[in-house]
Motif scaffolding. Sequence first.
Motif, short mmCIF file in Angstrom:
data_model
loop_
_atom_site.label_atom_id
_atom_site.label_comp_id
_atom_site.label_asym_id
_atom_site.label_seq_id
_atom_site.Cartn_x
_atom_site.Cartn_y
_atom_site.Cartn_z
N PRO A 181 -50.52 -3.63 78.39
CA PRO A 181 -49.38 -4.00 77.60
C PRO A 181 -48.08 -3.92 78.53
N PRO A 182 -47.26 -4.62 78.19
CA PRO A 182 -46.04 -4.60 79.09
C PRO A 182 -45.02 -3.65 78.42
N ILE A 183 -44.06 -3.18 79.63
CA ILE A 183 -43.07 -2.26 79.30
C ILE A 183 -41.92 -3.04 78.49
N ILE A 184 -41.56 -2.93 77.16
CA ILE A 184 -40.60 -3.40 76.74
C ILE A 184 -39.04 -2.46 76.62
N PHE A 185 -38.09 -2.78 77.38
CA PHE A 185 -36.82 -1.98 77.17
C PHE A 185 -35.95 -2.19 76.13
N SER A 186 -35.33 -1.04 75.52
CA SER A 186 -34.37 -1.16 74.67
C SER A 186 -33.26 -1.60 75.52
N LEU A 187 -32.17 -1.91 74.63
CA LEU A 187 -30.94 -2.57 75.48
C LEU A 187 -30.38 -1.40 76.20
N GLU A 188 -30.50 -0.08 75.76
CA GLU A 188 -29.65 0.95 76.56
C GLU A 188 -30.72 1.18 77.76
N GLN A 189 -32.06 1.09 77.82
CA GLN A 189 -32.83 1.26 78.89
C GLN A 189 -32.80 0.18 79.80
N ALA A 190 -32.43 -1.16 79.34
CA ALA A 190 -32.09 -2.17 80.24
C ALA A 190 -31.03 -2.23 81.16
N ILE A 191 -30.00 -1.81 80.75
CA ILE A 191 -28.90 -1.49 81.07
C ILE A 191 -28.83 -0.32 82.22
N ARG A 236 -50.04 -5.54 91.46
CA ARG A 236 -48.81 -4.65 92.42
C ARG A 236 -47.91 -3.88 91.61
N GLY A 237 -47.95 -4.08 90.39
CA GLY A 237 -46.96 -2.97 89.69
C GLY A 237 -47.13 -3.12 88.14
N LEU A 238 -45.91 -2.75 87.55
CA LEU A 238 -46.06 -2.72 86.06
C LEU A 238 -45.11 -3.84 85.51
N LEU A 239 -45.73 -4.38 84.48
CA LEU A 239 -45.02 -5.60 84.00
C LEU A 239 -44.18 -5.57 82.83
N PHE A 240 -43.20 -6.37 82.57
CA PHE A 240 -42.13 -6.43 81.51
C PHE A 240 -42.32 -7.44 80.71
N ILE A 241 -43.42 -8.30 81.01
CA ILE A 241 -43.64 -9.35 79.96
C ILE A 241 -45.13 -9.63 79.77
N GLY A 242 -45.44 -10.27 78.83
CA GLY A 242 -46.82 -10.74 78.58
C GLY A 242 -47.19 -12.02 78.63
N PRO A 243 -48.14 -12.68 78.37
CA PRO A 243 -48.42 -14.20 78.65
C PRO A 243 -47.47 -14.95 77.35
N GLY A 244 -47.24 -16.13 77.68
CA GLY A 244 -46.50 -17.11 76.92
C GLY A 244 -45.17 -16.69 76.95
N VAL A 245 -44.40 -16.17 77.82
CA VAL A 245 -42.93 -16.05 77.84
C VAL A 245 -42.30 -16.96 78.71
N ARG A 246 -41.24 -17.49 78.42
CA ARG A 246 -40.71 -18.37 79.49
C ARG A 246 -39.83 -17.63 80.14
N VAL A 247 -40.09 -18.21 81.74
CA VAL A 247 -39.48 -17.47 82.60
C VAL A 247 -38.53 -18.25 83.68
N TYR A 248 -37.80 -17.69 84.31
CA TYR A 248 -37.01 -18.67 85.39
C TYR A 248 -37.13 -17.94 86.74
N GLU A 249 -37.11 -18.62 87.77
CA GLU A 249 -36.87 -18.28 89.13
C GLU A 249 -35.86 -17.11 89.18
N HIS A 292 -33.50 -12.51 72.99
CA HIS A 292 -33.88 -11.66 74.21
C HIS A 292 -32.97 -10.88 75.04
N ILE A 293 -33.53 -10.01 75.61
CA ILE A 293 -32.53 -9.21 76.76
C ILE A 293 -33.67 -9.36 78.02
N ARG A 294 -32.96 -10.30 79.16
CA ARG A 294 -33.77 -10.63 80.11
C ARG A 294 -33.15 -9.81 81.45
N LEU A 295 -33.77 -9.41 82.36
CA LEU A 295 -33.30 -8.91 83.50
C LEU A 295 -33.48 -10.06 84.66
#
Length: 612
Positions: A559-569, A507-520, A584-587
Amino acid sequence: MNYRNDIRNIAIIAHVDHGKTTLVDALLKQSHVFRDNQDMGELIMDSSTLEREKGITIMAKNTAIMYKDVKINIIDTPGHADFSGEVERVINMADGCLLLVDSVEGPMPQTKFVLREAFKKKLKIIVVINKIDRQNARISEVLKLTQDLFLELATDAEQLDFPVLYASGREGVVITEPGMEGKDVSPLFDTILEKIPPPQIEEGPFQMLVSNLDYDTHKGKISIGRIWRGKVSPHDMVVCLSANGKQTRYEIAEVFTHLGLKRLESQGVEAGDIVAVTGIKEVSIGDTLASPDKPEALPRIEIGEPTVEMTFGVNTSPFSGREGRFSTTRQLRERLYKELESNLSLRVQDTDTPDTSIVKGRGELHLSILIETMRREGYEFEVSKPEAITKMVNGKLMEPVEALTIDTKEEYIGIVNELLSKRQAEMSDMRNDGKGNVRMEFHIPTKGLIGFRSAFLTATRGSGVMNTIFLGYEPWKKEVGSMRSGVLVASETGVSVTYGLNNAQERGLLFIGPGVRVYEGMIVGTIQRSRDIAVNVCKEKKMTNIRSSTSDIAIKLTPPIIFSLEQAIDFINRDELAEITPEHIRLRKKTLQETMRLREISSTRRSEEDAE
Ligand SMILES: Nc1nc2c(ncn2[C@@H]2O[C@H](COP(=O)(O)OP(=O)(O)OP(=O)(O)O)[C@@H](O)[C@H]2O)c(=O)[nH]1
Ligand SMILES: [Mg+2]
């Protein structure tokens, strides 16, 4: 009036990257403050880890060298517009400036800003056309443009009479006429001695303005500034005059002057020199230290207003308190208020809730450097999307506007214009150098610039350069709509697995790969449509008794897109947050539960319909 002929105080000012810190390297090298066989490295004044990683100066710093028995105190300043507050802060210590101008780029927006600041302070200027070793150097043209800038900004005729030198900081040579054979930086030293006025000394007891602070784990706070009157020695009693009119007495512990990268202990330093003293426990930049005999405050340092704000809050994610050493409301607030002692153009404002503060700065980079610094110190917290600071003037809503300069290749004119027109930018000038390079100038509200940098770099494949400078406040124009499409939001808390991610990546482009802890409620990717979609990236393939085909086992994830801090903000929207921890920087969505989010969306839609 008395003068001290054994001292000169100069600040090095310029647009970002025009070679200030490299030139300071050359000055230090030639003045032999290092042993000849010592490898001193490059950009030595950019001593903080963040400065080294980013290759830019963030904080202004002092050094000094000896030349022909004269001590030259040198202040290196940052050129990035977001750190303009640093220039305003330290320029007070100087009697003159070296204005560097890149021999290819010529005067740029920040050149204008710093020159105007120097003129306000009536400082003597030496122009240094720098990087003359560059292949496409256009020295005479750049000199002409610099003269035009002086004509535009000068407030009296004397300011138009300025010496010009030509330099390659990198090669360590300065010459007085283009085309000359250079051998070292002596012509610069000689011009400083000859043209920069020696410091004036006022009669009377000790008085200094604190223009910089440093910390030492053993010595505590170190106050740095220029002495305007009198003399200071260890064990002297002084009064610290702070912003609210408070006067506190302290005993000076130690007294230092600068030489090279070292501080030299001194038994007494006199007016005209730049000094560092310890023993003043509570002090902020802008405070005056003075003799109790005549406790008069010097004018406080004037700093331009912040233009961008965002909230800093206690981390409210389900993972809070796991990765940071400091995560409580009290720790976060104390850290932010401590920053105000030295980060003059920053403001912190309380909100209705104690666990959230509004932090205001001079631009996105100014704020993101603070975020990165705090994260490295072990803090965890959450921040909102940066927003332009509006204000009411005579009952009218006003917003900050900036001049944006873009240098890029011809082929990107179309796409850059398209990006900018959505952001309410208006082009004011466009010049083509006939070799495929264009410079475009725009007038743009600050709100339109937020998030623009990453879009611009992507659009120009990293080849574009953009610069902004604050112009002032203008009446608010309509909202800039969201530039972004929807996101993929995790619907469950758990650990991401290949199977679940594979479903999501359809459905889209991912920001994480497998084995990453995520929350709802955590954002795990982006999609090409406006609405968000909830995806279960933790979903395992149902085990069946039938062996799955081999193609099924070897799922290939992009491969997931990994944002820098500036890009995340830059990326997050108003209903989202960035969770910042040392690891981590999580969105995330502000509202984590999907059912709650859907309810909020339908209620806003209902109230919009009611309004119509
Ligand atoms: N060709 C050439 N490049 C130079 C020269 N001086 C500096 N540079 C390069 O220009 C870049 C920026 O140099 P800096 O000395 O960090 O510039 P700055 O003005 O201190 O930058 P900020 O402090 O971030 O504003 C570096 O990549 C340097 O290697 C020079 O004389 N010639
Ligand atoms: Mg620098």
